[in-house]
Design an enzyme around this catalytic site. Structure first.
Site, PDB file in Angstrom:
ATOM      1  N   ASP A 121     -49.548  -0.942   2.249  1.00  0.00           N
ATOM      2  CA  ASP A 121     -48.758  -1.933   2.996  1.00  0.00           C
ATOM      3  C   ASP A 121     -49.725  -2.780   3.819  1.00  0.00           C
ATOM      4  O   ASP A 121     -50.472  -2.256   4.637  1.00  0.00           O
ATOM      5  CB  ASP A 121     -47.770  -1.196   3.913  1.00  0.00           C
ATOM      6  CG  ASP A 121     -46.773  -2.146   4.578  1.00  0.00           C
ATOM      7  OD1 ASP A 121     -45.714  -1.682   5.007  1.00  0.00           O
ATOM      8  OD2 ASP A 121     -47.070  -3.355   4.682  1.00  0.00           O
ATOM      9  N   ASP A 164     -46.167  -7.597  -0.174  1.00  0.00           N
ATOM     10  CA  ASP A 164     -47.315  -6.946   0.491  1.00  0.00           C
ATOM     11  C   ASP A 164     -47.286  -5.429   0.407  1.00  0.00           C
ATOM     12  O   ASP A 164     -48.028  -4.765   1.111  1.00  0.00           O
ATOM     13  CB  ASP A 164     -47.392  -7.384   1.956  1.00  0.00           C
ATOM     14  CG  ASP A 164     -46.551  -6.536   2.890  1.00  0.00           C
ATOM     15  OD1 ASP A 164     -45.422  -6.176   2.502  1.00  0.00           O
ATOM     16  OD2 ASP A 164     -47.033  -6.229   3.978  1.00  0.00           O
ATOM     17  N   GLU A 165     -46.422  -4.889  -0.438  1.00  0.00           N
ATOM     18  CA  GLU A 165     -46.212  -3.451  -0.399  1.00  0.00           C
ATOM     19  C   GLU A 165     -46.040  -2.912  -1.818  1.00  0.00           C
ATOM     20  O   GLU A 165     -45.308  -3.505  -2.610  1.00  0.00           O
ATOM     21  CB  GLU A 165     -44.898  -3.230   0.341  1.00  0.00           C
ATOM     22  CG  GLU A 165     -44.821  -2.052   1.215  1.00  0.00           C
ATOM     23  CD  GLU A 165     -43.414  -1.958   1.803  1.00  0.00           C
ATOM     24  OE1 GLU A 165     -42.842  -0.896   1.687  1.00  0.00           O
ATOM     25  OE2 GLU A 165     -42.905  -2.952   2.344  1.00  0.00           O
TER      26      GLU A 165
HETATM   27  P1  TTP Z   1     -43.731  -6.000   6.479  1.00  0.00           P
HETATM   28  O1  TTP Z   1     -44.701  -5.171   5.695  1.00  0.00           O
HETATM   29  O2  TTP Z   1     -42.455  -5.367   6.906  1.00  0.00           O
HETATM   30  O3  TTP Z   1     -44.432  -6.517   7.807  1.00  0.00           O
HETATM   31  P2  TTP Z   1     -45.900  -7.036   8.058  1.00  0.00           P
HETATM   32  O4  TTP Z   1     -46.784  -6.828   6.849  1.00  0.00           O
HETATM   33  O5  TTP Z   1     -45.834  -8.446   8.536  1.00  0.00           O
HETATM   34  O6  TTP Z   1     -46.382  -6.144   9.262  1.00  0.00           O
HETATM   35  P3  TTP Z   1     -46.805  -4.604   9.262  1.00  0.00           P
HETATM   36  O7  TTP Z   1     -48.245  -4.593   9.704  1.00  0.00           O
HETATM   37  O8  TTP Z   1     -45.903  -3.943  10.235  1.00  0.00           O
HETATM   38  O9  TTP Z   1     -46.623  -4.104   7.849  1.00  0.00           O
HETATM   39  O10 TTP Z   1     -43.388  -7.303   5.701  1.00  0.00           O
HETATM   40  C1  TTP Z   1     -44.325  -7.988   4.878  1.00  0.00           C
HETATM   41  C2  TTP Z   1     -44.108  -9.484   4.918  1.00  0.00           C
HETATM   42  O11 TTP Z   1     -42.769  -9.793   4.519  1.00  0.00           O
HETATM   43  C3  TTP Z   1     -44.263 -10.069   6.310  1.00  0.00           C
HETATM   44  O12 TTP Z   1     -45.609 -10.429   6.609  1.00  0.00           O
HETATM   45  C4  TTP Z   1     -43.330 -11.226   6.284  1.00  0.00           C
HETATM   46  C5  TTP Z   1     -42.247 -10.864   5.292  1.00  0.00           C
HETATM   47  N1  TTP Z   1     -41.022 -10.480   6.008  1.00  0.00           N
HETATM   48  C6  TTP Z   1     -40.017 -11.436   6.213  1.00  0.00           C
HETATM   49  O13 TTP Z   1     -40.158 -12.578   5.753  1.00  0.00           O
HETATM   50  N2  TTP Z   1     -38.906 -11.097   6.934  1.00  0.00           N
HETATM   51  C7  TTP Z   1     -38.725  -9.854   7.472  1.00  0.00           C
HETATM   52  O14 TTP Z   1     -37.691  -9.580   8.133  1.00  0.00           O
HETATM   53  C8  TTP Z   1     -39.743  -8.861   7.248  1.00  0.00           C
HETATM   54  C9  TTP Z   1     -39.598  -7.462   7.817  1.00  0.00           C
HETATM   55  C10 TTP Z   1     -40.866  -9.212   6.529  1.00  0.00           C
HETATM   56 MG    MG Z   2     -46.824  -5.016   5.816  1.00  0.00          MG
END
Ligand code: TTP
Ligand code: MG
Length: 352
Positions: A10, A105-106
């Site tokens: 992630d 991203d995951e």
């Molecule tokens: P996430 O992996 O949930 O968040 P993140 O990578 O930004 O932060 P973290 O370090 O906690 O993992 O989501 C990945 C991407 O998806 C994020 O950068 C933006 C997008 N996203 C949205 O557009 N809306 C949302 O509500 C969420 C949770 C994520």
């Molecule tokens: Mg993330």
């Protein structure tokens, strides 16, 4: 049967990380990616600096600005995030083809049969994170565990830029202290119900039989019974037929000019041919060159082709390089397959 080795990757504050990479002056400031506050926009994400102010994904931009007036909100640039995501997958494929993407991203990776790094999933996860940083200059967190449920929890355990490993013999101890909110599928409503029964951790849940949990929580009860013991037999699902295979290399030093790039082609082609041995049941219909210039802009040039050919790659390289003519960070070569999945039908068509 030996335990599976699952990695969950992630990216850290993914969209925001890419914006900070592309404009380093943002790195130490609170930033978010999202819609503008005067158009009732919401935030997609924010960097860790902004999180100190209580800013979160899905928060309205207007509220976020109230909490942190100096917050810089950047409009999303999806094509950049998609291109970075493709690059991540390219790296994953160097280790396994069993990849289940959950979002840009995951992803889950099953590396049970990967023999690189002596088959150590811990070292493979570390290598993947290093490579991602080397290629994209953004950080990833990873969870390593015998199943998807635990790997996903583990990747969150040491965020950002960290990794957590749960070995099979640590599972029992790990789940005991795990708050029920960490179980996928336990939302606010279910959590409240569990709290009413004084169930707060997986250990508390373990005190109930499968029948009792099914009575309390319906069809979810059976999953709960297993998850609270750290058992999750779901496969990593590769739902897509591969459309292409490619190899790419990010160079420690940018390749200064076209001829430096040309010199790299034979070694890349050899690597590609190695990789293609695992896909000999597919029909190739194009070949392509990918170039990432030193400013991270990326271009791909392709043409119809039945097999990867060095002189064609040279021609594509010349074409692509001319689009910017600047030093090159990364070069990639690949082939695209015909849409048809690798089935018996293909063999029938060929009269085999
Ligand atoms: P996430 O992996 O949930 O968040 P993140 O990578 O930004 O932060 P973290 O370090 O906690 O993992 O989501 C990945 C991407 O998806 C994020 O950068 C933006 C997008 N996203 C949205 O557009 N809306 C949302 O509500 C969420 C949770 C994520
Ligand atoms: Mg993330």
């Amino acid at each position: 049967m030996s335990a599976r080795k699952i990695i969950h990757i992630d990216m850290d504050c993914f969209y925001a990380a890419i914006e900070m990479r592309d404009d380093p002056s943002l790195a130490d400031k609170p930033i978010a990616v999202g819609g503008s506050p005067d158009r009732r926009g919401v935030l997609c994400t924010c960097n860790y600096e902004a999180r100190k102010y209580g800013i979160r994904s899905a928060m309205s931009s207007a509220i976020a600005l109230k909490k942190c007036p100096q917050l810089i909100i950047i409009h999303p640039n999806m094509s950049k995030y998609k291109s970075a995501s493709e690059s991540l997958h390219q790296i994953f494929h160097e280790y396994t083809d069993i990849i289940e993407p959950l979002s840009l991203d995951e992803a889950f990776l099953d590396v049970s049969n990967c023999d690189q790094h002596q088959g150590s999933a811990t070292l493979i996860a570390q290598a993947i994170r290093n490579k991602i940083y080397q290629v994209e200059k953004i950080t990833a967190s990873a969870g390593v565990a015998p199943n998807k449920f635990l790997a996903k929890i583990a990747s969150d355990w040491n965020k950002p830029n960290g990794q957590t490993v749960i070995t099979p013999d640590q599972v029992e101890r790990f789940v005991k202290q795990l708050p029920i909110e960490k179980i996928f599928g336990v939302g606010k409503v279910t959590a409240k119900k569990m709290h009413a029964y004084n169930i707060r951790t997986c250990l508390d849940l373990q005190r109930y039989s499968e029948a009792e949990l099914s009575d309390f929580f319906g069809s979810f009860g059976q999953s709960l019974y297993h998850l609270c013991r750290g058992i999750d037999n779901r496969d990593v699902q590769t739902n897509r037929v591969r459309k292409s295979v490619s190899v790419e290399h990010t160079y420690d030093r940018d390749l200064p000019d076209l001829s430096a790039c040309e010199q790299k082609l034979p070694a890349l082609l050899e690597e590609l041919n190695q990789r293609l041995k695992n896909h000999c049941d597919r029909i190739i219909h194009k070949q392509f060159v990918k170039i990432k210039f030193h400013n991270f802009s990326t271009t791909t040039i392709e043409c119809i082709s039945k097999e990867p050919d060095l002189s064609i790659y040279q021609r594509l390289l010349i074409q692509g390089h001319a689009r910017q003519g600047s030093p090159v960070r990364l070069l990639g070569l690949g082939v695209g397959f015909d849409d048809k999945p690798p089935t018996d039908e293909v063999q029938l068509e060929l009269g085999l």
